[in-house]
Motif scaffolding. Structure first.
Motif, short mmCIF file in Angstrom:
data_model
loop_
_atom_site.label_atom_id
_atom_site.label_comp_id
_atom_site.label_asym_id
_atom_site.label_seq_id
_atom_site.Cartn_x
_atom_site.Cartn_y
_atom_site.Cartn_z
N ARG A 266 0.86 -1.18 0.00
CA ARG A 266 0.00 0.00 0.00
C ARG A 266 0.90 1.24 0.00
O ARG A 266 0.95 2.02 0.94
N TYR A 267 1.66 1.35 -1.09
CA TYR A 267 2.73 2.34 -1.15
C TYR A 267 2.22 3.77 -1.08
O TYR A 267 2.79 4.61 -0.38
N GLN A 268 1.15 4.06 -1.81
CA GLN A 268 0.63 5.42 -1.84
C GLN A 268 0.17 5.85 -0.45
O GLN A 268 0.42 6.98 -0.01
N GLU A 269 -0.50 4.94 0.27
CA GLU A 269 -0.96 5.26 1.62
C GLU A 269 0.21 5.53 2.56
O GLU A 269 0.10 6.35 3.49
N SER A 270 1.31 4.84 2.35
CA SER A 270 2.44 4.99 3.26
C SER A 270 3.04 6.40 3.21
O SER A 270 3.60 6.87 4.21
N LEU A 271 2.90 7.08 2.09
CA LEU A 271 3.52 8.40 1.94
C LEU A 271 3.01 9.39 2.99
O LEU A 271 3.79 10.17 3.55
N ALA A 272 1.71 9.36 3.26
CA ALA A 272 1.14 10.29 4.23
C ALA A 272 1.69 10.04 5.63
O ALA A 272 1.88 10.99 6.41
N LEU A 273 1.98 8.79 5.94
CA LEU A 273 2.54 8.46 7.26
C LEU A 273 3.96 9.02 7.40
O LEU A 273 4.33 9.57 8.45
N TYR A 274 4.75 8.89 6.34
CA TYR A 274 6.11 9.44 6.39
C TYR A 274 6.07 10.97 6.47
O TYR A 274 6.86 11.58 7.20
N ASP A 275 5.14 11.56 5.75
CA ASP A 275 5.02 13.03 5.81
C ASP A 275 4.66 13.48 7.22
O ASP A 275 5.17 14.50 7.71
N LYS A 276 3.77 12.74 7.86
CA LYS A 276 3.39 13.09 9.24
C LYS A 276 4.60 12.96 10.16
O LYS A 276 4.84 13.83 11.02
N ALA A 277 5.37 11.87 10.00
CA ALA A 277 6.56 11.69 10.83
C ALA A 277 7.54 12.84 10.63
O ALA A 277 8.12 13.37 11.60
N ILE A 278 7.72 13.26 9.39
CA ILE A 278 8.65 14.35 9.09
C ILE A 278 8.15 15.67 9.63
O ILE A 278 8.93 16.51 10.11
N SER A 279 6.83 15.88 9.59
CA SER A 279 6.27 17.13 10.13
C SER A 279 6.50 17.23 11.64
O SER A 279 6.69 18.32 12.18
N LEU A 280 6.47 16.08 12.32
CA LEU A 280 6.71 16.06 13.76
C LEU A 280 8.20 16.16 14.08
O LEU A 280 8.59 16.69 15.13
N GLN A 281 9.04 15.61 13.18
CA GLN A 281 10.49 15.57 13.42
C GLN A 281 11.19 15.90 12.10
O GLN A 281 11.56 14.98 11.35
#
Length: 501
Positions: free
Chosen positions: A122-137
């Motif tokens: 589910r590659y496309q869905e994973s992008l939003a999770l990485y973006d959230k992680a980067i926004s926090l850190q």
């Protein structure tokens, strides 16, 4: 928490960072004996077990931790990671959602959930999770690199490279980012940068063992005449077969080459004896006798190999002619197209880091047997290794009764090479037998997974490494049936042409 336990925890963390997992575990067990229900001790014991690929015990430790500290979001995040490694993806998502609920600002939980979604394709869905992680850190190098991996799988190669470069800018010592960048550059044909970054393999979290470090590293092909050079195989059997072509090239510069290769390949590498001294891996080496050494897969970097200069003169390996004659007598005089098949690369119990890739690489017997419907073909199993070989024995009559199984006659690679010389075509997944067929100059069709190995390049059905190879690429992750249907069409045409000869 007792002071002694605090000190033991701090010391164990230092050993974990130094990859001295056995020492870290002993310190943690001592801490556990002092405080049996300390959640931090249990969590670190879980981390150490996971780093040693002991995921079952890692899960036991983290579950015990969560019983004691059910509101610990980090522990739930760790549990999600462990479940991912165990292939329990749905359970992993539940654990990570719980971690995010308990610790909404914990960036690593979002990164970990993105990794699980990647494993679930589910590659496309994973992008939003990485973006959230980067926004926090914002300095989260791992999240940038992992997002690069997802983008690479989505075929957004330039964006993937940009994210790897961001990870490297944040942490110039982050080895995985260099490695993944190489895995994007090499299949795209950018060999000059790719070979450099491919050297990161020696520094990854679970690195290969670099050997013979007492000998100077071979850096150049200038002034090699009369030099004693030790070349050593470093990775799998297929890698050794593919890159052994460089041995002759080194010899042509006047070097005296000694090639350390896996014992299983010595017979089939016999043709290289005219260019080197071939010895078995594990034999004692007197390092003082050598001027230079190099791992085998670093030779493309030493030679500055580009897409245009790949050494592709085949065959560069040979076969045992007496063995071939024995197989010819066994096969007989059938006029049908003779096709060998290999659908599974086997199971490496000692390499758990490869299990997930191997699973994606292999094809189920229920699927490969669809080839049996092609008329005018005699199929021969060249399949070695369990569990596939055992499954064939038990299910052959059910699934593929006409498959000719010579597995019991294939005791080593020289036997396989001799049998390949009797066949018109080899059809194989990406495993050592495919490389053997290519090195022998035999026609070989390679059934290739979606997340292809870099060596087959990107968007190509041919291989500059093996001129007799044709590549059938998965267009959708996990879709082997589509690949087999494409092969059946081409195989039917080939069989029809063969019958008219």
């Amino acid at each position: 928490m007792r002071l002694e336990v605090q000190i033991l925890l701090r010391n164990s963390l230092e050993h974990i960072q130094a990859k001295e997992y056995g020492i870290a575990r002993e310190l943690l067990l001592k801490a556990q004996s002092l405080e049996p229900v300390n959640p931090d001790v249990l969590r670190f014991l879980s981390v150490v077990a996971a780093l040693q690929y002991d995921y079952e015990n890692a899960l036991i430790f983290i579950d015990h931790c969560i019983v004691i500290a059910p509101s610990n979001g980090i522990a739930h995040s760790n549990r999600g990671n462990i479940l991912k490694e165990l292939g329990k993806y749905e359970e992993a998502l539940i654990a990570l959602d719980r971690a995010i609920e308990l610790a909404p600002d914990y960036a690593e939980a979002y990164n970990n959930k993105g990794n699980v979604l990647q494993e679930m394709r589910r590659y496309q869905e994973s992008l939003a999770l990485y973006d959230k992680a980067i926004s926090l850190q914002p300095n989260y190098a791992e999240a940038y690199s992992n997002k690069g991996n997802a983008l690479e799988l989505l075929r957004q190669h330039n964006q993937a490279i940009w994210h790897y470069e961001q990870a490297i800018a944040i942490n110039p010592r982050y080895v995985d980012a260099y490695w993944h960048k190489a895995m994007t550059e090499l299949p795209g044909g950018d060999f000059l940068a790719g070979w450099q970054n491919y050297e990161a393999r020696w520094f990854k979290t679970h690195p290969l063992q670099f050997r013979y470090s007492g000998i100077a590293r071979l850096q150049s092909i200038t002034d090699l005449a009369g030099k004693n050079i030790l070349i050593w195989a470093e990775q799998g059997l297929g890698d050794t077969l593919q890159f052994s072509r460089y041995i002759q090239m080194l010899s042509s510069f006047g070097a005296q080459v000694t090639f350390v290769a896996p014992k299983a390949l010595l017979k089939v590498l016999n043709a290289l004896n005219q260019f080197c001294t071939l010895i078995s891996d594990g034999e004692e080496i007197d390092e003082s006798q050598f001027d230079f050494q190099s791992p085998l897969l670093s030779l493309p970097l030493v030679f500055g190999t580009t897409l245009e200069t790949i050494p592709a003169q085949i065959p560069y390996l040979d076969f045992d002619h007496d063995k071939k004659n024995l197989f010819l007598r066994e096969i007989g005089a059938s006029q049908k197209l003779k096709v060998g098949v290999i659908w599974n690369g086997g199971f490496r119990a000692d390499s758990p880091e490869l299990w997930a890739i191997n699973k994606r690489r292999n094809i189920e017997l229920d699927v490969i047997c669809r080839l049996k419907n092609v008329k005018g073909v005699d199929f021969y199993s060249l399949q070695k290794g369990d569990p596939a070989e055992s499954e064939l024995r038990t299910r052959k009559e059910e699934l593929w009764p006409d498959l000719i199984n010579y597995a019991d006659l294939l005791n080593d690679f020289s036997d396989t090479a001799a049998l390949m010389e009797c066949l018109d075509l080899i059809i194989s997944v990406d495993t050592s037998s495919a490389h053997l067929a290519g090195a022998l100059g035999r026609p070989v069709w390679i059934l290739n997974r979606y997340d292809s190995c870099w060596r087959w390049l990107r968007g190509r059905s041919d291989s500059p490494w093996y001129p007799t190879a044709k590549i059938y690429q998965q267009n959708t992750p996990g879709d082997w049936i589509g690949v087999i249907e494409d092969v059946k069409v081409d195989l039917a045409s080939l069989a029809a042409a063969h019958s008219k000869r």
